[in-house]
Design a protein around this motif. Sequence first.
Motif, PDB file in Angstrom:
ATOM      1  N   SER A 222       0.841  -1.193   0.000  1.00 16.48           N
ATOM      2  CA  SER A 222       0.000   0.000   0.000  1.00 16.48           C
ATOM      3  C   SER A 222       0.881   1.250   0.000  1.00 16.48           C
ATOM      4  N   PRO A 223       0.610   2.217  -0.883  1.00 19.21           N
ATOM      5  CA  PRO A 223       1.404   3.448  -0.887  1.00 19.21           C
ATOM      6  C   PRO A 223       0.941   4.473   0.150  1.00 19.21           C
ATOM      7  N   ILE A 224      -0.126   4.164   0.883  1.00 18.81           N
ATOM      8  CA  ILE A 224      -0.618   5.155   1.849  1.00 18.81           C
ATOM      9  C   ILE A 224      -0.608   4.656   3.294  1.00 18.81           C
ATOM     10  N   PHE A 225      -0.252   3.381   3.488  1.00 21.04           N
ATOM     11  CA  PHE A 225      -0.223   2.874   4.859  1.00 21.04           C
ATOM     12  C   PHE A 225       0.758   1.723   4.972  1.00 21.04           C
ATOM     13  N   ASP A 226       1.630   1.801   5.963  1.00 19.99           N
ATOM     14  CA  ASP A 226       2.573   0.730   6.247  1.00 19.99           C
ATOM     15  C   ASP A 226       1.929  -0.184   7.292  1.00 19.99           C
ATOM     16  N   PHE A 227       1.430  -1.319   6.848  1.00 26.48           N
ATOM     17  CA  PHE A 227       0.703  -2.211   7.739  1.00 26.48           C
ATOM     18  C   PHE A 227       1.623  -2.887   8.751  1.00 26.48           C
ATOM     19  N   LYS A 228       2.916  -2.950   8.477  1.00 25.01           N
ATOM     20  CA  LYS A 228       3.839  -3.591   9.406  1.00 25.01           C
ATOM     21  C   LYS A 228       4.020  -2.769  10.676  1.00 25.01           C
ATOM     22  N   VAL A 229       4.086  -1.439  10.514  1.00 23.66           N
ATOM     23  CA  VAL A 229       4.323  -0.579  11.680  1.00 23.66           C
ATOM     24  C   VAL A 229       3.099   0.244  12.045  1.00 23.66           C
ATOM     25  N   GLY A 230       2.022   0.143  11.250  1.00 21.30           N
ATOM     26  CA  GLY A 230       0.797   0.888  11.543  1.00 21.30           C
ATOM     27  C   GLY A 230       0.952   2.383  11.367  1.00 21.30           C
ATOM     28  N   GLN A 231       1.529   2.793  10.248  1.00 19.10           N
ATOM     29  CA  GLN A 231       1.838   4.214  10.039  1.00 19.10           C
ATOM     30  C   GLN A 231       1.351   4.686   8.679  1.00 19.10           C
ATOM     31  N   ASN A 232       0.751   5.888   8.640  1.00 17.12           N
ATOM     32  CA  ASN A 232       0.338   6.481   7.377  1.00 17.12           C
ATOM     33  C   ASN A 232       1.556   6.847   6.537  1.00 17.12           C
ATOM     34  N   LEU A 233       1.375   6.753   5.220  1.00 14.35           N
ATOM     35  CA  LEU A 233       2.411   7.155   4.271  1.00 14.35           C
ATOM     36  C   LEU A 233       1.832   8.185   3.316  1.00 14.35           C
ATOM     37  N   ARG A 234       2.676   9.083   2.836  1.00 16.01           N
ATOM     38  CA  ARG A 234       2.263  10.002   1.772  1.00 16.01           C
ATOM     39  C   ARG A 234       2.794   9.474   0.447  1.00 16.01           C
ATOM     40  N   ALA A 235       1.981   9.614  -0.588  1.00 20.69           N
ATOM     41  CA  ALA A 235       2.368   9.064  -1.884  1.00 20.69           C
ATOM     42  C   ALA A 235       2.100  10.057  -3.000  1.00 20.69           C
ATOM     43  N   PHE A 236       2.868   9.925  -4.068  1.00 19.08           N
ATOM     44  CA  PHE A 236       2.603  10.697  -5.273  1.00 19.08           C
ATOM     45  C   PHE A 236       1.278  10.242  -5.878  1.00 19.08           C
TER      46      PHE A 236
END
Length: 356
Positions: A222-236
């Motif tokens: 997922s380009p918007i959420f890191d499921f391993k660490v439970g953290q939102n990500l920003r994506a182009f």
Amino acid sequence: MLFPYKFVEHNICRLNDWIEFLFTEVWCNADEEYSLDLLNGCPDLKKVAEEEAWKEDPSMKPNDYITGPISVIYDLFKTELDGKQRKTLRKKFIKSRNLEKVLFHSKYYDVLENTYIESLSPILAKNLYDFYTNLFDNVLNLTVIKDRNGTLKNHYDAFVKINTAGICPFCGINTIRSYEMAGHEAYDHFLPKEKYATYSINFKNLVPTCHDCNSIHKLRKSPIFDFKVGQNLRAFYPYSQNALDVDIICNVNIKNYKDYGHRHLTINFKGKSRFEQDKINTWTNIYNTETRYKDHLTNESKGKYWLVQMLDELEKQTDRDKEIARLVKNYDRNKFKGDNLLKVPFLKACRTEGLF
């Protein structure tokens, strides 16, 4: 992502419009007995459902991906969700359609995850997942759809006639096949359908991508959420109207220009702001960009050959300086043509290191 695609309007995109109508105006308003007349607000979808209705008879064998599932899901909306839940889900669905704002985590524009629907009703979530994934995997290939909207190949041909860079914007090193070739590149679900099924047929979430990026590196990340660490990500956003600006900075520690490896290289990616840097970090992590670039620069026919050209084929330092100046000029014109993207930063780093 190195540069955005231009979105191409095409008849094939109408299927998503029909399904959005179905979700917001039919399923989320499920409070009476289901009938095909509920599709009157979308005549094209109604005609498709009518033409596919014969498949409801199991003796006819072919899978029913449209008419039967539409009515089954309608009944589940009616029985599994109350009026307030349907209203809330409708609002969430509508907001989630603005993919650019979703990817940037703008306030009130949340992604619609499969798990959210599961929290309302597991059986509804399962039926919606099957329905949406079949839209891309099977419904696009039905004659009743192709006759009205064209094929994925039709869309791809129109797409690459407008998006003419010829390389994959997610890596910048692999080519994208032209409309002259048979078949087409894979359409990556930027938000993977395994986690965000309702985006399955949204062509603003579908991006032609080279095989390596799609099938080896990104996969179902997922380009918007890191499921391993439970953290939102920003994506182009792949179809942004704004040019992207990523600086590639290379450093080398090479003693023998014919024998060096990944450990002798460092590659950094710089953005113009913290928000841009966050997007760059997401991109490089998902597509394993740094390692792939190092592999490119240690390849006998790429990085090592570029050094051989400079050191063995150009004997005079003045000729090497002229060649570097020519390459930099070409890079400034278009960094995505030829080998400019990596060749120029790499050779500049080699010169700085004193290799020539």
